[in-house]
Design a protein around this motif. Structure first.
Motif, PDB file in Angstrom:
ATOM      1  N   LYS A  17       0.818  -1.213   0.000  1.00  0.00           N
ATOM      2  CA  LYS A  17       0.000   0.000   0.000  1.00  0.00           C
ATOM      3  C   LYS A  17       0.851   1.262   0.000  1.00  0.00           C
ATOM      4  CE  LYS A  17      -3.372   2.505   2.864  1.00  0.00           C
ATOM      5  NZ  LYS A  17      -4.132   2.497   4.140  1.00  0.00           N
ATOM      6  N   HIS A  18       1.962   1.243   0.732  1.00  0.00           N
ATOM      7  CA  HIS A  18       2.745   2.458   0.970  1.00  0.00           C
ATOM      8  C   HIS A  18       3.985   2.572   0.095  1.00  0.00           C
ATOM      9  CE1 HIS A  18       0.284   3.433   4.483  1.00  0.00           C
ATOM     10  NE2 HIS A  18       0.348   2.152   4.791  1.00  0.00           N
ATOM     11  N   VAL A  19       4.307   1.535  -0.636  1.00  0.00           N
ATOM     12  CA  VAL A  19       5.436   1.548  -1.564  1.00  0.00           C
ATOM     13  C   VAL A  19       4.989   0.902  -2.870  1.00  0.00           C
ATOM     14  CG1 VAL A  19       7.172   1.497   0.258  1.00  0.00           C
ATOM     15  CG2 VAL A  19       6.336  -0.653  -0.686  1.00  0.00           C
ATOM     16  N   SER A  20       5.773   1.099  -3.921  1.00  0.00           N
ATOM     17  CA  SER A  20       5.395   0.566  -5.234  1.00  0.00           C
ATOM     18  C   SER A  20       6.182  -0.699  -5.548  1.00  0.00           C
ATOM     19  CB  SER A  20       5.660   1.613  -6.325  1.00  0.00           C
ATOM     20  OG  SER A  20       4.891   2.768  -6.107  1.00  0.00           O
ATOM     21  N   TYR A  21       5.473  -1.780  -5.822  1.00  0.00           N
ATOM     22  CA  TYR A  21       6.101  -3.020  -6.273  1.00  0.00           C
ATOM     23  C   TYR A  21       6.204  -2.950  -7.793  1.00  0.00           C
ATOM     24  CZ  TYR A  21       6.849  -7.994  -7.218  1.00  0.00           C
ATOM     25  OH  TYR A  21       7.363  -9.196  -7.647  1.00  0.00           O
ATOM     26  N   LEU A  22       7.418  -2.840  -8.303  1.00  0.00           N
ATOM     27  CA  LEU A  22       7.630  -2.601  -9.730  1.00  0.00           C
ATOM     28  C   LEU A  22       8.350  -3.737 -10.441  1.00  0.00           C
ATOM     29  CD1 LEU A  22       8.824   1.134  -9.449  1.00  0.00           C
ATOM     30  CD2 LEU A  22       6.521   0.318  -9.984  1.00  0.00           C
ATOM     31  N   TRP A  23       8.669  -4.796  -9.717  1.00  0.00           N
ATOM     32  CA  TRP A  23       9.444  -5.892 -10.312  1.00  0.00           C
ATOM     33  C   TRP A  23       8.671  -6.568 -11.432  1.00  0.00           C
ATOM     34  CZ3 TRP A  23      14.438  -7.132  -8.665  1.00  0.00           C
ATOM     35  CH2 TRP A  23      15.007  -8.274  -9.252  1.00  0.00           C
ATOM     36  N   ASP A  24       9.304  -6.699 -12.582  1.00  0.00           N
ATOM     37  CA  ASP A  24       8.705  -7.347 -13.750  1.00  0.00           C
ATOM     38  C   ASP A  24       9.453  -8.662 -13.998  1.00  0.00           C
ATOM     39  OD1 ASP A  24       8.267  -8.168 -16.508  1.00  0.00           O
ATOM     40  OD2 ASP A  24       7.377  -6.190 -16.841  1.00  0.00           O
ATOM     41  N   GLU A  25       8.747  -9.770 -13.793  1.00  0.00           N
ATOM     42  CA  GLU A  25       9.401 -11.085 -13.911  1.00  0.00           C
ATOM     43  C   GLU A  25      10.014 -11.293 -15.297  1.00  0.00           C
ATOM     44  OE1 GLU A  25      10.055 -13.236 -11.738  1.00  0.00           O
ATOM     45  OE2 GLU A  25       8.810 -12.751 -10.013  1.00  0.00           O
ATOM     46  N   ALA A  26       9.308 -10.838 -16.322  1.00  0.00           N
ATOM     47  CA  ALA A  26       9.796 -11.036 -17.687  1.00  0.00           C
ATOM     48  C   ALA A  26      11.082 -10.253 -17.932  1.00  0.00           C
ATOM     49  CB  ALA A  26       8.720 -10.628 -18.693  1.00  0.00           C
ATOM     50  N   GLU A  27      11.114  -8.989 -17.438  1.00  0.00           N
ATOM     51  CA  GLU A  27      12.319  -8.173 -17.606  1.00  0.00           C
ATOM     52  C   GLU A  27      13.481  -8.761 -16.822  1.00  0.00           C
ATOM     53  OE1 GLU A  27      13.081  -5.413 -19.492  1.00  0.00           O
ATOM     54  OE2 GLU A  27      11.194  -5.951 -20.468  1.00  0.00           O
ATOM     55  N   ASN A  72      17.354   0.764 -10.057  1.00  0.00           N
ATOM     56  CA  ASN A  72      16.495   1.684 -10.795  1.00  0.00           C
ATOM     57  C   ASN A  72      15.055   1.620 -10.317  1.00  0.00           C
ATOM     58  OD1 ASN A  72      18.214   1.196 -14.015  1.00  0.00           O
ATOM     59  ND2 ASN A  72      18.769   2.417 -12.236  1.00  0.00           N
ATOM     60  N   LEU A  73      14.584   0.417  -9.973  1.00  0.00           N
ATOM     61  CA  LEU A  73      13.220   0.277  -9.446  1.00  0.00           C
ATOM     62  C   LEU A  73      13.095   0.974  -8.097  1.00  0.00           C
ATOM     63  CD1 LEU A  73      12.249  -3.440 -10.243  1.00  0.00           C
ATOM     64  CD2 LEU A  73      11.969  -1.400 -11.658  1.00  0.00           C
ATOM     65  N   LEU A  74      14.069   0.784  -7.232  1.00  0.00           N
ATOM     66  CA  LEU A  74      14.036   1.419  -5.918  1.00  0.00           C
ATOM     67  C   LEU A  74      14.084   2.942  -6.054  1.00  0.00           C
ATOM     68  CD1 LEU A  74      16.513  -0.935  -4.018  1.00  0.00           C
ATOM     69  CD2 LEU A  74      14.026  -0.838  -3.710  1.00  0.00           C
ATOM     70  N   GLY A  75      14.940   3.431  -6.935  1.00  0.00           N
ATOM     71  CA  GLY A  75      15.077   4.873  -7.115  1.00  0.00           C
ATOM     72  C   GLY A  75      13.891   5.529  -7.780  1.00  0.00           C
ATOM     73  N   ALA A  76      13.044   4.715  -8.420  1.00  0.00           N
ATOM     74  CA  ALA A  76      11.861   5.261  -9.095  1.00  0.00           C
ATOM     75  C   ALA A  76      10.755   5.627  -8.111  1.00  0.00           C
ATOM     76  CB  ALA A  76      11.329   4.248 -10.116  1.00  0.00           C
ATOM     77  N   ASP A  77      10.849   5.169  -6.868  1.00  0.00           N
ATOM     78  CA  ASP A  77       9.823   5.444  -5.853  1.00  0.00           C
ATOM     79  C   ASP A  77      10.453   6.322  -4.776  1.00  0.00           C
ATOM     80  OD1 ASP A  77       7.842   5.498  -3.961  1.00  0.00           O
ATOM     81  OD2 ASP A  77       7.562   3.324  -3.856  1.00  0.00           O
ATOM     82  N   LEU A  78      10.109   7.619  -4.781  1.00  0.00           N
ATOM     83  CA  LEU A  78      10.729   8.555  -3.845  1.00  0.00           C
ATOM     84  C   LEU A  78      10.302   8.306  -2.396  1.00  0.00           C
ATOM     85  CD1 LEU A  78      10.700  11.901  -5.869  1.00  0.00           C
ATOM     86  CD2 LEU A  78      12.600  10.341  -5.476  1.00  0.00           C
TER      87      LEU A  78
END
Length: 706
Positions: free
Chosen positions: A9-19, A36-42
């Motif tokens: 809820k409070h952070v963004s899960y951005l991991w893409d299994e295919a990538e 890059n995924l971690l840095g994309a969520d301030l």
């Protein structure tokens, strides 16, 4: 380590299994992907903050044997935009062997030079001070981030106890200490004393989490931060209203913008007492909640806790003692009201420096505030360039989030002044500053060039940005302006420009463009009156409409843009430049040119009159006289080219060669030539010149000023 959830809820899960699957087997590529995924969520970390690493086997180029290498974000990078070139790569065994020569915390700084003896990849980025913090931990993948939710706990008075209870002992705790070799040893000791923990909280600083794979580290990081955020959310309001409740009600949105635009140049003038600063304004809801609160007076002077925050925001902000709807029309009176506050802030900062300095401390830096809070209106940040000012505002917003969370669960504690000073004036930090490129000629300057979406205007704007300025692009044509904005964004980045629709014959649009300059950057330093049009007709064919539009755009437009800019320049009281793009036709008489030529003559003399009047304010007014700038110029639209060709008895296609051949240098004049002339006036070498005319016409003897 088992992965539990991908729902947050409070952070963004951005991991893409295919990538991620495309990167399987390449731990360094997976490190970059995760970073890059971690840095994309301030909400996870700030711009340029935090550090990520991985350890993997690689062939030693000297022995051919497989050896363990640590790849880690290098000094000065940002994990959100990290690439392989931004990584430092070090032999793990060599790095760890440095503890054999470590002479103790008083010799901390000498260890940084020794990192270079551990380099594996000779094209490696310089290792950061965080390198040993990762090196002594055994995990394959490690994240060190500065999430607001975790720092709120880390900066709470009883943060250690809360961490223990919240995570049931699965997150360790290390008290505040300046990053470096000793802190790395302390992290290893914490792990040794608490085997099986999933992370470590650093007091007042941030969070360390890890995993055996890039994915496990990523999810572990998200889960820990999510739990911190959930805990804060559950506690908001339990101790009473956030920040002690509201004291001031914000102005309406448009009124906030208007008030901010009025005060920004005054604030910028104060903050630019040592060098020109660029501003940033925000009225973000989180900022307003804090600056309008009862607790502002108590919390603001405490300063920030996380080193990443105060390195960019200074030790504490300046709070303006002005009513939100204060009448700002009497500029002199407002300056007199504010001057003592700025003097007090500078004295506070000087005292802080003198009290905390060491024998080898670098010289005191600019004592002006970076962050200025205006209750009911918003927050201003002033720094060397737009990006730095914007990032400072973002970091102070992070600090607000930290204070809010810490106050909700306990009591906020800032870093002791001496500890803060030791970071701010750290010799290693000073060395990093000294390695930065020297400021460009127009660094810290704000330019508004009328008609800058194309032709001469756009060439001037590009030249100024390349020389360090920020620009307010403007045009009558919204589509043309949007296209120019996209071009500047792609070429120079989003912090290089702002945009405003501007018809120089409309006073409301002139005012709005200058307000945009104040909101986007804090004011204006350079005005280039470039917008123009041309009409070439015989006396018989000239109409009243032709005459009026020539004089409205060229003469009245130049005057009213200058008039509006002077109000801003005088608020700032740090001088400025006005450059008027006139024409050789201001001096040369020719056929079929009565309206245009006489309007250009009026522009030229108006420039001299303005120079005479504005000299006392150190506002320089100079003229550039071009001739026959054909490339990408609107001036050739609407029949002008045909009219001039007819006047000279040639075809339109023959005009460029005709104009070149009639000059002493036999040169075609380009927009870049005019841009270079404008830079000549503003670049610093002609700061004592005003009322001048610079011909850029290839040499037209009839246009010589005499």
């Amino acid at each position: 380590m088992s992965v539990k959830t991908t729902s947050f809820k409070h952070v963004s899960y951005l991991w893409d299994e295919a990538e991620a699957a495309k990167l399987a087997g390449d731990e360094v590529a997976l490190l970059i992907y995760r970073s890059n995924l971690l840095g994309a969520d301030l909400r996870l970390t700030n711009y340029g903050g935090g550090n990520t690493s991985c350890k993997a086997m690689a062939k030693d180029p000297l022995t051919g044997e497989e050896t363990e290498i640590m790849w880690i974000k290098g000094s000065g990078g940002d994990i959100g935009t990290l690439t392989k070139s931004g990584l430092a790569a070090l032999y793990v065994d060599r790095l760890r062997s440095l503890k054999n020569v470590y002479r103790g915390i008083e010799h901390e700084d000498e260890m940084v030079e020794l990192f270079n003896h551990c380099i594996y990849d000779l094209a490696s980025k310089a290792p950061s001070i965080d390198t040993p913090l990762h090196g002594f931990l055994p995990f394959k993948h490690i994240d060190h981030l500065h999430p607001d939710a975790a720092i709120a706990i880390a900066a709470a008075k009883d943060g250690k106890k809360i961490t223990q209870e919240l995570f049931g002992g699965t997150i360790g705790w290390v008290e505040w200490q300046k990053p470096g070799f000793d802190l790395g040893l302390q992290l290893k000791q914490c792990l040794d004393e608490n085997p099986g923990i999933r992370g470590i909280m650093l007091g007042s600083h941030g969070l360390f989490t890890w995993g055996d794979t890039a994915y496990e580290s990523y999810v572990n990081t998200l889960e820990v931060i999510e739990k911190c955020a959930e805990y804060l959310e559950a506690n908001y309001g339990k101790k009473g209203p956030v920040f002690g409740g509201q004291k001031v009600e914000s102005l309406a949105v448009e009124d906030r913008k208007k008030q901010a635009a009025k005060i920004a140049p005054i604030l910028r003038g104060f903050c630019s007492s040592e060098r020109h600063m660029i501003g940033h304004f925000t009225d973000d809801a989180r900022v307003l909640e804090f600056i309008n609160s009862n607790d502002l007076e108590r919390l603001a002077p405490l300063g920030t806790s996380c080193p990443d925050h105060f390195l960019r925001t200074k030790i504490s902000p300046l709070v303006l003692d002005l009513a939100k709807d204060e009448d700002l029309s009497d500029v002199a009176a407002i300056k007199e009201r504010l001057a003592p506050s700025f003097e007090a802030y500078r004295q506070m900062y000087t005292d802080y420096y003198n009290t905390c300095k060491h024998d080898n401390s670098p010289a005191i830096r600019d004592a002006n505030p970076v962050i200025i809070l205006y209750p009911g209106v918003g927050m201003f940040a002033f720094s060397k360039d737009k990006q730095t000012a914007r990032v400072a505002a973002e970091f102070y917003t992070n600090a607000i989030n930290v204070m809010k969370g810490a106050e909700a669960i306990s009591e906020y504690t800032s870093l002791p002044r001496q500890e803060a000073f030791n970071i701010e004036y750290w010799l290693l930090e000073e060395a990093k500053l000294q390695r930065m490129p020297k400021p460009k000629a127009l660094s810290g300057k704000i330019a508004l060039i009328t008609g800058s979406a194309g032709g001469i205007g756009k060439a001037i704007a590009k030249k100024f940005v390349k020389e360090g300025a920020v620009v307010v692009l403007n045009d009558m044509n919204a589509e043309r302006l949007e296209s120019a904005g996209e071009e500047f964004k792609k070429e120079f980045g989003r912090d290089s420009y702002a945009t405003a629709i501007l018809d120089v014959t409309k006073e409301t649009q002139i005012e709005a463009a200058l307000e945009e300059a104040a909101l986007a950057f804090g004011g204006v330093d350079i005005i280039v009156n470039n917008a123009g049009l041309s009409i070439s007709k015989t006396i018989e064919d000239h109409t009243e409409k032709d005459w009026d539009i020539l004089y409205d755009v060229l003469v009245k437009g130049q005057f009213f843009v200058t008039q509006g800019a002077v109000k801003v320049l005088r608020k700032q009281a740090i001088g400025g430049d006005i450059i008027n793009i006139v024409s050789k036709n201001a001096l040369v008489s020719g056929p079929n040119n009565a309206g245009y030529g006489s309007a250009k003559s009026a522009q030229l003399h108006l420039s001299r009159l303005n120079a005479a009047e504005l000299g006392a304010d150190h506002i320089r007014v100079n003229v550039v006289n071009p001739d026959a700038v054909i490339s990408d110029s609107n001036i050739w639209a609407g029949g002008w080219a045909e009219g001039r060709a007819k006047a000279y008895g040639i075809t339109v296609a023959e005009l460029p060669a005709y104009y070149a051949k009639r000059t002493l240098l036999n040169e075609i004049i380009l927009p870049d030539d005019i841009a270079n002339a404008c830079f000549a006036f503003t670049g610093g070498l002609l700061n004592k010149s005003t009322g001048n005319v610079l011909n850029v016409d290839g040499g037209v003897a009839m246009a010589f000023v005499r």
